[in-house]
Design a protein around this motif. Structure first.
Motif, short mmCIF file in Angstrom:
data_model
loop_
_atom_site.label_atom_id
_atom_site.label_comp_id
_atom_site.label_asym_id
_atom_site.label_seq_id
_atom_site.Cartn_x
_atom_site.Cartn_y
_atom_site.Cartn_z
N ASP A 1 0.73 -1.15 -0.09
CA ASP A 1 0.00 0.08 0.08
C ASP A 1 1.04 1.25 0.27
N GLU B 1 0.88 4.00 1.67
CA GLU B 1 0.99 4.61 3.17
C GLU B 1 2.34 3.67 3.62
N THR B 2 2.45 2.61 3.48
CA THR B 2 3.74 1.74 3.91
C THR B 2 4.81 2.31 2.80
N LYS C 1 5.39 5.22 1.51
CA LYS C 1 5.81 6.76 2.16
C LYS C 1 6.49 6.38 3.48
N LYS C 2 6.07 5.66 4.34
CA LYS C 2 6.81 5.23 5.61
C LYS C 2 8.18 4.88 5.54
N TYR D 1 5.96 1.44 -5.26
CA TYR D 1 4.51 1.22 -5.15
C TYR D 1 3.79 1.13 -6.79
N SER E 1 -7.88 3.68 -2.65
CA SER E 1 -6.56 4.22 -2.44
C SER E 1 -5.87 4.57 -3.84
N ASP F 1 7.36 12.91 1.29
CA ASP F 1 6.35 13.84 1.38
C ASP F 1 5.44 13.86 0.10
#
Length: 146
Positions: free
Chosen positions: A22, A24-25, A27-28, A74, A93, A116
């Motif tokens: 995903d 969000e993962t 980005k982290k 991704y 998403s 970011d």
């Protein structure tokens, strides 16, 4: 015993490049590892240039080496076949990512960005020149490290 040795030797030579499950993962991880995100919009079961891009570029050893060093990957996939349908949450998403980064709905469309979300470079389509495409991605990654 021979089979075990062959499997181990093959396994050791494989790159461990992973496409994140995903965004969000992704980005982290990009933030934690100080890497760029490569976001690829793909129609994995209907878009011939998307399929070639993955096979010729993203599955190449040269790209995997680059990705391991400088990228978090991704793929925002938009399959059409019912059997390849994504879970609803992932589909929503990916649609939100498309609204933000690929509003014209181009396929394939590839973006390199900071953790970011600041877009550094994008590519519309695939020119069928894997070496050139990888070199362009390398240039972006290396320019950011100066």
């Amino acid at each position: 015993m021979k089979l075990l040795i062959i499997l181990l030797a093959t396994g050791l030579s494989l790159s461990f490049t992973n496409w994140q499950p995903d965004f969000e993962t992704a980005k982290k991880l990009a933030g934690e590892e100080h890497k760029y995100i490569l976001l690829n919009f793909s129609g994995s079961d209907w878009c011939a240039p998307c399929i070639r891009l993955h096979k010729e570029v993203f599955e190449s050893d040269e790209f995997k080496t680059l990705a391991d060093q400088a990228l978090v990957l991704y793929r925002a996939d938009f399959p059409r076949s019912k059997k390849n349908r994504l879970p609803k949450e992932l589909q929503l998403s990916n649609e939100a990512l498309a609204d933000k980064y690929n509003p014209l709905g181009k396929f394939p469309y590839t973006v390199v960005m900071t953790a970011d979300g600041q877009v550094i470079r994008s590519w519309d389509g695939y020119s069928n020149n894997s070496a050139q495409f990888i070199e362009q991605i390398k240039t972006v990654c290396h320019a950011g490290r100066k």
